[in-house]
Design a protein around this motif. Structure first.
Motif, PDB file in Angstrom:
ATOM      1  N   GLY A  53       0.812  -1.208   0.000  1.00  0.00           N
ATOM      2  CA  GLY A  53       0.000   0.000   0.000  1.00  0.00           C
ATOM      3  C   GLY A  53       0.846   1.259   0.000  1.00  0.00           C
ATOM      4  N   ALA A  54       0.176   2.404  -0.190  1.00  0.00           N
ATOM      5  CA  ALA A  54       0.873   3.681  -0.351  1.00  0.00           C
ATOM      6  C   ALA A  54       1.592   4.119   0.917  1.00  0.00           C
ATOM      7  CB  ALA A  54      -0.123   4.758  -0.793  1.00  0.00           C
ATOM      8  N   LEU A  55       0.939   4.024   2.071  1.00  0.00           N
ATOM      9  CA  LEU A  55       1.563   4.486   3.303  1.00  0.00           C
ATOM     10  C   LEU A  55       2.795   3.654   3.639  1.00  0.00           C
ATOM     11  CD1 LEU A  55      -1.606   5.199   5.460  1.00  0.00           C
ATOM     12  CD2 LEU A  55       0.024   6.890   4.614  1.00  0.00           C
ATOM     13  N   ASP A  56       2.707   2.356   3.434  1.00  0.00           N
ATOM     14  CA  ASP A  56       3.863   1.488   3.673  1.00  0.00           C
ATOM     15  C   ASP A  56       5.027   1.904   2.777  1.00  0.00           C
ATOM     16  OD1 ASP A  56       5.190  -1.154   4.504  1.00  0.00           O
ATOM     17  OD2 ASP A  56       5.019  -1.413   2.333  1.00  0.00           O
ATOM     18  N   CYS A  57       4.717   2.188   1.538  1.00  0.00           N
ATOM     19  CA  CYS A  57       5.751   2.551   0.579  1.00  0.00           C
ATOM     20  C   CYS A  57       6.374   3.902   0.922  1.00  0.00           C
ATOM     21  CB  CYS A  57       5.140   2.592  -0.821  1.00  0.00           C
ATOM     22  SG  CYS A  57       6.343   2.767  -2.131  1.00  0.00           S
ATOM     23  N   VAL A  58       5.539   4.916   1.189  1.00  0.00           N
ATOM     24  CA  VAL A  58       6.054   6.250   1.514  1.00  0.00           C
ATOM     25  C   VAL A  58       6.871   6.211   2.796  1.00  0.00           C
ATOM     26  CG1 VAL A  58       5.417   8.613   2.107  1.00  0.00           C
ATOM     27  CG2 VAL A  58       4.219   7.438   0.263  1.00  0.00           C
ATOM     28  N   ALA A  59       6.404   5.476   3.785  1.00  0.00           N
ATOM     29  CA  ALA A  59       7.141   5.374   5.047  1.00  0.00           C
ATOM     30  C   ALA A  59       8.531   4.794   4.817  1.00  0.00           C
ATOM     31  CB  ALA A  59       6.373   4.513   6.042  1.00  0.00           C
ATOM     32  N   ARG A  60       8.614   3.771   3.992  1.00  0.00           N
ATOM     33  CA  ARG A  60       9.915   3.157   3.736  1.00  0.00           C
ATOM     34  C   ARG A  60      10.829   4.112   2.964  1.00  0.00           C
ATOM     35  NH1 ARG A  60       8.045  -1.037   1.730  1.00  0.00           N
ATOM     36  NH2 ARG A  60       7.809  -2.130   3.702  1.00  0.00           N
ATOM     37  N   LEU A  61      10.277   4.802   1.987  1.00  0.00           N
ATOM     38  CA  LEU A  61      11.078   5.753   1.207  1.00  0.00           C
ATOM     39  C   LEU A  61      11.647   6.850   2.102  1.00  0.00           C
ATOM     40  CD1 LEU A  61       8.818   6.147  -1.960  1.00  0.00           C
ATOM     41  CD2 LEU A  61      11.030   4.983  -1.834  1.00  0.00           C
ATOM     42  N   LEU A  62      10.794   7.420   2.959  1.00  0.00           N
ATOM     43  CA  LEU A  62      11.264   8.508   3.817  1.00  0.00           C
ATOM     44  C   LEU A  62      12.264   8.010   4.855  1.00  0.00           C
ATOM     45  CD1 LEU A  62       7.940  10.506   4.391  1.00  0.00           C
ATOM     46  CD2 LEU A  62       9.819  11.064   2.833  1.00  0.00           C
ATOM     47  N   SER A  63      12.037   6.817   5.367  1.00  0.00           N
ATOM     48  CA  SER A  63      12.910   6.326   6.432  1.00  0.00           C
ATOM     49  C   SER A  63      14.310   5.993   5.931  1.00  0.00           C
ATOM     50  CB  SER A  63      12.290   5.095   7.110  1.00  0.00           C
ATOM     51  OG  SER A  63      12.223   3.995   6.211  1.00  0.00           O
ATOM     52  N   VAL A  64      14.443   5.595   4.668  1.00  0.00           N
ATOM     53  CA  VAL A  64      15.774   5.283   4.155  1.00  0.00           C
ATOM     54  C   VAL A  64      16.480   6.515   3.588  1.00  0.00           C
ATOM     55  CG1 VAL A  64      15.193   2.890   3.664  1.00  0.00           C
ATOM     56  CG2 VAL A  64      14.917   4.600   1.864  1.00  0.00           C
ATOM     57  N   GLU A  65      15.722   7.573   3.278  1.00  0.00           N
ATOM     58  CA  GLU A  65      16.311   8.766   2.673  1.00  0.00           C
ATOM     59  C   GLU A  65      16.640   9.851   3.692  1.00  0.00           C
ATOM     60  OE1 GLU A  65      17.172   9.437  -0.418  1.00  0.00           O
ATOM     61  OE2 GLU A  65      16.484   7.539  -1.287  1.00  0.00           O
ATOM     62  N   LEU A  66      15.833   9.979   4.725  1.00  0.00           N
ATOM     63  CA  LEU A  66      15.936  11.093   5.653  1.00  0.00           C
ATOM     64  C   LEU A  66      16.330  10.620   7.040  1.00  0.00           C
ATOM     65  CD1 LEU A  66      14.282  12.197   3.228  1.00  0.00           C
ATOM     66  CD2 LEU A  66      13.057  13.649   4.845  1.00  0.00           C
ATOM     67  N   ARG A  67      16.707  11.557   7.865  1.00  0.00           N
ATOM     68  CA  ARG A  67      17.073  11.295   9.249  1.00  0.00           C
ATOM     69  C   ARG A  67      16.172  12.106  10.173  1.00  0.00           C
ATOM     70  NH1 ARG A  67      18.660   7.835   6.941  1.00  0.00           N
ATOM     71  NH2 ARG A  67      20.771   6.978   6.674  1.00  0.00           N
ATOM     72  N   PRO A  68      15.998  11.666  11.416  1.00  0.00           N
ATOM     73  CA  PRO A  68      15.141  12.408  12.349  1.00  0.00           C
ATOM     74  C   PRO A  68      15.503  13.894  12.390  1.00  0.00           C
ATOM     75  CG  PRO A  68      15.760  10.313  13.313  1.00  0.00           C
ATOM     76  CD  PRO A  68      16.540  10.433  12.035  1.00  0.00           C
ATOM     77  N   GLY A  69      14.478  14.721  12.317  1.00  0.00           N
ATOM     78  CA  GLY A  69      14.676  16.163  12.307  1.00  0.00           C
ATOM     79  C   GLY A  69      14.634  16.763  10.926  1.00  0.00           C
ATOM     80  N   ASP A  70      14.813  15.947   9.857  1.00  0.00           N
ATOM     81  CA  ASP A  70      14.738  16.459   8.494  1.00  0.00           C
ATOM     82  C   ASP A  70      13.307  16.888   8.178  1.00  0.00           C
ATOM     83  OD1 ASP A  70      17.409  16.050   8.031  1.00  0.00           O
ATOM     84  OD2 ASP A  70      17.161  14.166   6.942  1.00  0.00           O
ATOM     85  N   ALA A  71      13.183  17.734   7.168  1.00  0.00           N
ATOM     86  CA  ALA A  71      11.875  18.305   6.823  1.00  0.00           C
ATOM     87  C   ALA A  71      11.354  17.723   5.515  1.00  0.00           C
ATOM     88  CB  ALA A  71      11.981  19.818   6.719  1.00  0.00           C
ATOM     89  N   VAL A  72      10.020  17.586   5.454  1.00  0.00           N
ATOM     90  CA  VAL A  72       9.329  17.085   4.265  1.00  0.00           C
ATOM     91  C   VAL A  72       8.277  18.106   3.855  1.00  0.00           C
ATOM     92  CG1 VAL A  72       8.008  15.188   3.267  1.00  0.00           C
ATOM     93  CG2 VAL A  72       9.649  14.724   5.096  1.00  0.00           C
ATOM     94  N   ALA A  73       8.272  18.494   2.593  1.00  0.00           N
ATOM     95  CA  ALA A  73       7.241  19.398   2.070  1.00  0.00           C
ATOM     96  C   ALA A  73       5.963  18.604   1.853  1.00  0.00           C
ATOM     97  CB  ALA A  73       7.714  20.033   0.769  1.00  0.00           C
ATOM     98  N   MET A  74       4.880  19.026   2.522  1.00  0.00           N
ATOM     99  CA  MET A  74       3.623  18.291   2.499  1.00  0.00           C
ATOM    100  C   MET A  74       2.476  19.183   2.037  1.00  0.00           C
ATOM    101  SD  MET A  74       4.506  15.287   3.652  1.00  0.00           S
ATOM    102  CE  MET A  74       2.903  14.554   4.053  1.00  0.00           C
ATOM    103  N   GLU A  75       1.553  18.616   1.290  1.00  0.00           N
ATOM    104  CA  GLU A  75       0.367  19.349   0.838  1.00  0.00           C
ATOM    105  C   GLU A  75      -0.449  19.823   2.037  1.00  0.00           C
ATOM    106  OE1 GLU A  75      -0.625  16.935  -3.291  1.00  0.00           O
ATOM    107  OE2 GLU A  75      -1.287  16.114  -1.380  1.00  0.00           O
ATOM    108  N   ASP A  76      -0.982  21.048   1.923  1.00  0.00           N
ATOM    109  CA  ASP A  76      -1.788  21.620   3.003  1.00  0.00           C
ATOM    110  C   ASP A  76      -2.972  22.389   2.410  1.00  0.00           C
ATOM    111  OD1 ASP A  76      -2.629  22.470   5.497  1.00  0.00           O
ATOM    112  OD2 ASP A  76      -1.260  24.178   5.543  1.00  0.00           O
ATOM    113  N   PRO A  77      -4.223  21.862   2.566  1.00  0.00           N
ATOM    114  CA  PRO A  77      -4.572  20.623   3.274  1.00  0.00           C
ATOM    115  C   PRO A  77      -4.112  19.392   2.502  1.00  0.00           C
ATOM    116  CG  PRO A  77      -6.504  21.514   2.164  1.00  0.00           C
ATOM    117  CD  PRO A  77      -5.417  22.543   2.013  1.00  0.00           C
TER     118      PRO A  77
END
Length: 452
Positions: free
Chosen positions: A153-177
């Motif tokens: 699923g999408a959330l599983d995939c996005v979570a894995r992508l972010l976890s291998v690319e970024l480190r705690p404290g890094d920022a992600v540009a997110m749609e709002d809303p």
């Protein structure tokens, strides 16, 4: 503190665990102020450094936030208590869930035989038949599928992508809303959300530029069927966004969530279509070097089919699959076979085509009915309509009294204005007129009482 919950602990780990328990149990609600470091240290008989370490760990995990002189408070959406929707009251029609109309979902095909356990799933994690179908699915819309993999699923995939690319404290540009589960996921990974405003054409270039200048190392967006606003990229918007990415952050990871690919009702104008290996967009415009597009089938084949496809650049593929190999390993071959059979079943594909047409008509019907009553709303694609309001609670409760249940916008927002999300997938044209009249009535009632 605003509650009677008493934080305990003699170590940083114990103090952090006590706060987390209070959040999980609901005794420490979002926005609740935690005691100042020195005051809590004195009460517990520990050093201020011990309490500061506990608070730092809680911040890293997205459970609390610090507002300078305003102190440390429980996060608006703590990572241990996701912003789940309230239960649907009895006796009202549910237009809040964001789900497809069950009438357009196929009955699952007969189950296949379970794996005899003789094949090596790790050696062949993707069934060749489904892999071929998925490549064609992407290439139909101009997205390169040279590098392809599957996920749960999408959330599983996005979570894995972010976890291998970024480190705690890094920022992600997110749609709002934006999609509330993604907004919860990012802080749960120890990352920071940077809001990027959206309109009917998706994320705005000026807002994306600001987020990149603020240090965003990844961008998560929807090219169409944006949830909850309904925006979709136009060719000019796509090119403008690619220009911003090329100027400000050529190496940032761009993740597209094309969750409604087959029922969004509009063509795809993807940021990834001009990426390396995808042929280019012409006019000198190129896509990002690091990119990924995630697709799922839950909106058009069935909500229980927790399967996702990922087309991406080779580096992203290697990092994603390397982590997956160490965790879940592979996506069930039984699930893959089910998806493949549904993708090739003529009756199912007929249902999908009918759903695509019906959702577009139903969305347009509500937008027209609201517009006829002077109500501004947004929904250029997908199966939801976003209605800006001043007081979400007044509108949600007002519509509830008239037999409708819609989603308050708070769980979809970071810094954007208030609104409500109405799912139109199961809303007929006649019902759209009735609902629009009720929305107008509620807004009229709310004006003198709640400020409109």
């Amino acid at each position: 503190m605003a509650t009677q919950y008493e934080i305990i602990g003699a170590s940083a780990k114990g103090i952090a665990a006590s706060v987390e328990q209070g959040v999980v149990e609901g005794a420490l609600a979002p926005g609740t102020a935690l005691p100042p470091v020195r005051r809590l240290a004195e009460r517990l008989g520990v050093s201020p450094g011990t309490v500061a370490t506990a608070y730092k760990e809680l911040r890293r995990r997205g459970i609390v936030v610090t507002h300078g002189r305003g102190g440390t408070v429980v996060a608006p959406t703590p990572a241990v208590a996701s912003r789940r929707p309230p239960p649907v009251p009895e006796g009202v029609r549910d237009l809040a869930g964001g789900h497809p109309d069950p009438a357009f979902l196929p009955a699952l095909l007969p189950a296949i035989r379970l794996s005899p356990g003789l094949r090596s799933h790790r050696a062949q994690p993707r069934l060749p038949g489904l892999e071929r179908l998925t490549r064609a699915w992407y290439e139909r819309d101009g997205v390169s599928a040279e590098h392809l993999t599957f996920a749960h699923g999408a959330l599983d995939c996005v979570a894995r992508l972010l976890s291998v690319e970024l480190r705690p404290g890094d920022a992600v540009a997110m749609e709002d809303p934006g999609y509330h589960h993604l907004l919860d996921l990012v802080p749960a990974l120890g990352l920071r959300c940077l809001p990027v405003a959206v309109d009917d054409e998706g994320i705005r270039p000026d807002a994306l530029r600001a987020a990149l200048r603020a240090g965003a190392r990844a961008v998560v967006c929807s090219p169409r069927g944006q949830n909850p606003y309904g925006g979709c990229f136009s060719p000019s918007r796509r090119d403008a966004l690619l220009g911003v990415l090329g100027e400000a952050a050529p190496d940032v990871l761009v993740i597209e969530d094309d969750h409604a690919a087959d029922v969004a009702g509009v063509p795809l104008h993807s940021l990834t279509a001009g990426s390396a290996g995808a042929g280019g967009l012409g006019g000198g415009v190129r896509g990002p070097a690091r990119w990924a597009q995630v697709r799922t089938v839950s909106k058009h084949l069935g909500t229980d089919l927790r399967w996702g496809a990922l087309a991406c650049d080779p580096t992203t593929l290697a990092r994603h699959d390397g982590r997956m190999l160490l965790t879940s390993g592979w996506v069930s071959h039984v699930l893959q076979e089910t998806v493949a059979r549904l993708m090739t079943d003529p009756e199912t594909q007929g249902l999908v085509a009918s759903a695509r047409s019906a959702y577009a008509l139903r969305r347009a019907a509500l937008l027209a009915a609201l517009s006829a009553r002077g109500i501004v709303a947004h929904g250029a694609s997908g199966m939801n309509v976003w209605v800006p309001v001043r007081d979400e609670a007044a509108v949600v409760n007002g519509l509830r009294t008239r037999g409708w249940w819609v989603a308050a916008g708070a769980r979809f927002r970071l810094a954007s204005g208030a609104g409500g999300r109405i799912t139109t997938a199961g809303l007929g044209e006649v019902d759209a007129g009735v609902l629009a009249e009720d929305v107008a009535g509620v807004l009229g009632e709310a004006q003198p009482t709640y400020g409109g």
